[in-house]
Motif scaffolding. Structure first.
Motif: not given
Length: 783
Positions: A580-587, A612-615, A617-630
């Motif tokens: 994310c460009p705003t927080c530079n990926g720190a959250g 980023q919001a565009s990232v 949109e990519y999914r693996l097994g129905g989950r995006d990368i942020s959902e996997v890390l959660a």
């Protein structure tokens, strides 16, 4: 915020949802001792530290904000509907004391300051004020003209002098670094031939060009042929501005340049090849000028009854207390009384074996917490809320009773004492018990029981069922396959110890706190032994680090996402293209408040997801990368174990994390939020993939619930049965009972310890009752 009529007797929490809490509502009696327990990851810390203590800190912050007219950002309010009846909270956690090289046990408490005043009054010869005995204050001398702004301005000559106690050679650190020049360059070669062998100074980069094109020496001349002047310019020249290839640069001698760029950093944070170079090229030796005392000659020469301040700080604190007790000087009677009370507090809290010159960075998490407690034992404050995070960590069963007495003393002064704890001995003294669960992570976060200890024992909760657990002695123990010989061990308080540590078995090294266990295991194992050491030290890394990055789990996850979506793996890194460009990926967005603690607020653009919001949109097994890390580890094991998201490399790492009892952690949880015990188990999970033959674990039960200890014992058994040797430094009686062999150190702490008082099987130790450990083990196995 509303205040109920009974808020003067209760802390009321309603609808707490911080982290994994599920609308928790409880009433905590004030001026009582309340213990919060539950399985690891059930939400105890979320309730006590992240909700109750955090809200107290926030209210204090708001009070100060009124004085500075909104300059200070408001701390985020915890996720809770109602929280009232709060008093000022003092948090005594297990965060290690600062690792500053000049920070010691004495400077972390008031003891050093009082000693300096004492020597400035009574020391002979008299050398100056208290600062003359301070190893962190350098001596300063200056002379020159100053302008006096008084009537007609005029310049007058003035001199200024301040006597400090800092050793000028080591600058108060107690040791000096020496560089092995043979590791910096090959003097048979010229610079153009690649003489400099320091990482980053090879291959024609800017670092090597700086020396080759400096003009101070012939780059085609072998360094062994340099004149004295050329060698000085090469190794020691002061910073000099110059142009290299049309670019303004600063030239500096190789040695100061390396000292600034490499030696000033923490070794653990270095890249592996840099760390390897530093370990090879640098030797740390005791300062020859001050002999490691950190003090200037004047401070070492000034004495009271033949004892200098360096001698006093090197004494075991119990001995120092006796020496202070023998000083009869009416002129400083109040100071001697205060110093005596401070030193006696160390003994009361089980730290009398320390010395005031012990570097604070070498203390364990439990020792650091007890040092912090000393600041509060003599406090006159009442109606304060004290919050403790597992204060029995690192304590032998013999020492836990003293800790319990201190907690009760704080309560009896009219304070509210909140303790997060798993040990049955401390749960037993509670006026009120709150048991969270029923499981860990998403399976926890609810209050399973609230009431008395007797009610908990008879209640049907995980804690209640396990409170009376006893691990039985083994009917037969494993036979050693070899032995690790330790001869003449004398590190710290060890008294020339000879011992054969059996291999191929589960060996427990135990003894009272300060008896020399860690010195024996960590400081005396012969070099060359194939050892994997897993301690509770802080895991180095940035605040972006999490279990997924630390274990290497994120790499196969990123590749799996990239393969499934036909894009680059770098998109799924919050430190790279996908951030994310705003927080530079720190959250979160950090606000630096200079001299005060910074404030972190969730990034509004990515809502804390880091990408980023565009990232997303990519999914693996129905989950995006942020959902996997959660995901918690237990859920991720199933997710990557089969189906569309099956990733064998990720599944192997996740299985190891679950095996060490970290199934409740989320993959993206910041490492800075982990306890000492969780950090150790994370390291163990990482090291389990290595091929080391001997595993050394330092109190692996730290932070574990009674129900989780059983799982840990199973893991230790699997390690041994797979051909590993496991050496455990431990106080937990269940681990002792389960061991094949016990080495007990003592009989006391500090110079009263450092000897082997028992070697043999747990059954023999319990039967003989020949040591403090034996007495407690016998009572434990008898039920």
């Amino acid at each position: 915020m509303s205040h109920a009529a009974d808020s003067h007797d209760l802390i009321r929490v309603h609808g707490a949802r911080e982290n994994n809490l599920k609308d928790v509502s409880i009433e905590i009696p004030k001026r009582r001792l309340t213990v919060f327990t539950g399985v690891s990851g059930s939400g105890k810390s979320s309730l006590v530290f992240d909700t109750i203590a955090a809200e107290s800190q926030r209210l204090i912050n708001e009070t100060y904000s009124a004085f500075v007219q909104g300059f200070m950002p408001t701390l985020a309010r915890p996720e809770v509907d109602v929280l009232d009846g709060l008093t000022t909270a003092i948090i005594v956690d297990q965060q290690r004391l600062g690792g500053d090289p000049r920070s010691t046990v004495g400077t972390a408490t008031d003891a050093n300051a009082m000693l300096r005043i004492l020597f400035s009054r009574l020391g002979t010869p008299h050398i100056g004020p208290p600062s003359a005995y301070a190893f962190n204050v350098p001596s300063v001398r200056a002379a020159g003209a100053i302008t006096v702004q008084k009537g007609a301005k005029k310049a007058v000559k003035a001199t200024f002098e301040r006597t400090g106690g800092m050793c000028p050679r080591c600058e108060g650190r107690g040791n000096v670094t020496d560089l092995d020049l043979a590791q910096l360059y090959d003097d048979s070669l010229s610079l153009n031939e690649g003489a400099i062998t320091v990482p980053g100074y090879k291959g024609g980069g800017w670092n090597s060009r700086l020396y080759i094109e400096s003009g101070f020496f012939d780059p085609d001349k072998a360094i062994s042929k340099f004149t004295k002047r050329e060698l000085h310019d090469f190794l020691h020249r002061e910073p000099t501005r110059m142009k290299i290839a049309g670019i303004n640069m600063t030239y500096e001698g190789l040695i100061p340049r390396i000292q600034k760029s490499m030696l000033s950093k923490d070794k653990e944070a270095m890249q592996p090849h840099i760390r390897e170079f530093v370990e090879r090229a640098v030797t740390f030796t005791i300062c020859p000028e001050c002999d490691g005392t950190r003090l200037a000659e004047g401070a070492r020469a000034s004495k009271i009854k033949g004892i200098s301040i360096a001698d006093a700080c090197a004494m075991q604190i119990t001995d120092l207390a006796e020496w202070v007790r023998g000083l009869d000087e009416p002129s400083v009677a109040p100071l001697l009384t205060a110093l005596q009370q401070s030193l006696d507090s160390f003994s009361e809290i089980g730290l009398g074996y320390l010395a005031l010159d012990r570097p604070s960075g070498t203390l364990s998490g439990g020792e650091a917490q007890r040092v912090k407690m000393i600041r509060h034992l003599g406090s006159s404050l009442t109606d304060v809320t004290y919050v403790f995070d597992e204060p029995t960590t690192g304590l032998h069963p013999h020492d836990i009773q003293r800790m319990n007495e201190l907690l009760l003393r704080l309560r009896d002064k009219g304070n509210t004492v909140l303790v997060v704890e798993h040990k049955p001995q401390t749960i037993a003294i509670a006026d009120h018990v709150v048991d969270l669960g029923p499981g860990a992570g998403t399976a926890g976060g609810t209050v399973c029981f609230e009431g008395t200890v007797e009610g908990l024992r008879s209640g049907d909760t995980v804690t209640g069922r396990h409170l009376a657990d006893r691990a039985g002695l083994k009917e037969s123990v494993r036979k050693p396959t070899g032995q690790l010989e330790i001869r003449g061990a004398s590190a710290h308080n060890l008294q020339s110890v000879d011992v054969d540590v059996p291999l191929g078995v589960l060996c427990v090294v135990t003894g009272v706190a300060g008896s020399g266990k860690s010195s024996l295991v960590h400081g005396s194992i012969p070099p060359g032994a194939n050892v994997v050491s897993v301690d509770q030290g802080a895991i180095k890394g940035s605040r972006r680090s999490n279990p997924a990055t630390y274990t290497g789990l994120l790499d196969p996850i990123r590749k799996a996402f990239a393969s499934a979506n036909g894009v680059k793996p770098a998109l799924f890194s919050a430190n790279s293209e996908g951030a994310c460009p705003t927080c530079n990926g720190a959250g979160v967005v950090y606000t630096d408040l200079a001299m005060m603690a910074g404030v972190a607020s969730t990034c509004e653009d990515c809502e804390g997801k880091r990408y980023q919001a565009s990232v997303l949109e990519y999914r693996l097994g129905g989950r995006d990368i942020s959902e996997v890390l959660a995901m918690p580890v237990t859920e991720a094991v199933e997710f990557f174990g089969g189906g569309e998201a099956a990733t064998p490399a990720a599944h192997r790492v996740l299985t190891r994390l679950a095996d060490v009892g970290l199934g409740y952690l989320t993959l993206g949880q910041p490492l800075t939020t982990l306890s000492g015990g969780e950090r150790q188990r994370l390291k163990l999970a990482t090291h389990m993939a290595e091929k080391g033959g001997i595993y050394v674990l330092d109190e692996p039960t730290a932070g574990l619930h009674l129900a989780d200890v059983e799982q840990l014992l199973g893991l230790l058994d699997r390690l041994v049965d797979s051909g590993k040797s496991v050496i455990v430094v431990e106080h937990h009686l269940a681990v002792m009972a389960h061991a094949d062999w016990i080495i007990d150190l003592g009989p006391g702490a500090g110079h009263d310890g450092g000897r082997i008082v028992f070697e043999g099987t747990p059954a023999d130790l319990a039967a003989s009752r020949s040591t403090l450990t034996g007495e407690h083990l016998a009572k434990y196995v008898a039920g």
